[in-house]
Write an enzyme that holds these catalytic residues in place. Sequence first.
Site: not given
Length: 250
Positions: A89, A116, A154, A169
């Site tokens: 994160p 953790e 992709r 896209d």
Amino acid sequence: MRIDVLTLFPEMFDGVFGASILGKARDKGIVGLNAVNFRNYANNKHNTVDDYPYGGGGGMVLKPEPLFAAVEDLAPDGAKAPRVILMCPQGETFTQSKAEELSKEEHLVFVCGHYEGYDERIREHLVTDEISIGDYVLTGGELPAMTVIDSVVRLLPGVLGNENSAVTDSFSTGLLEYPHYTRPAVFRGWEVPDVLLSGHHANVEAWRREQSLLRTLQRRPELLEQVELTKKERAWLNNLTAAEPEPKKR
């Protein structure tokens, strides 16, 4: 391309790597996809990969030895060093431009953590990239790694049936993608725009560009700051913005 995933739960990748676009890409030999249990690289009889943090605190921290050993085994001496991507994160937010950058590499190694966190020496001396898929917390790095891998693979030549699909896209041009329609031309009284039935390719392309601009303005206006626009397009967007009614005061 070769992609290795270091994880404590390699079975999570069985279905993802064997189905849909990823499965077809692997079957064609375009990409090698491997999930590796880095517990196999633990240096003790109990196969321990985590330990309590120095200084105290809750949770367990992944040890450096197994991950360093695993990456070094996957990239032997003489081979080109892979991009080693830590899913966490604290990393940079993943974008389409990052996917395009990674799609040009020969070898990617994804590190999926649990517990953790990671011993800081893994960040400082092993990984080349830290990536987050959003500002929220998941149990581990496996699902984020699947997301990034799908987005990257992709883009490889030969993976998609239509090579133009990835080019148009959302986010590939910096804009959100234009609306799509297919048969029937009229469904429950709702009609396909006439321009798409006209067969006039230049008019269709102009309509699609206009619709991409409009959809981006309505849903993600901040993206327009990064897109190269013509004077005509910018004036058109400014007129649309000026014409929007002000929100009612309570």
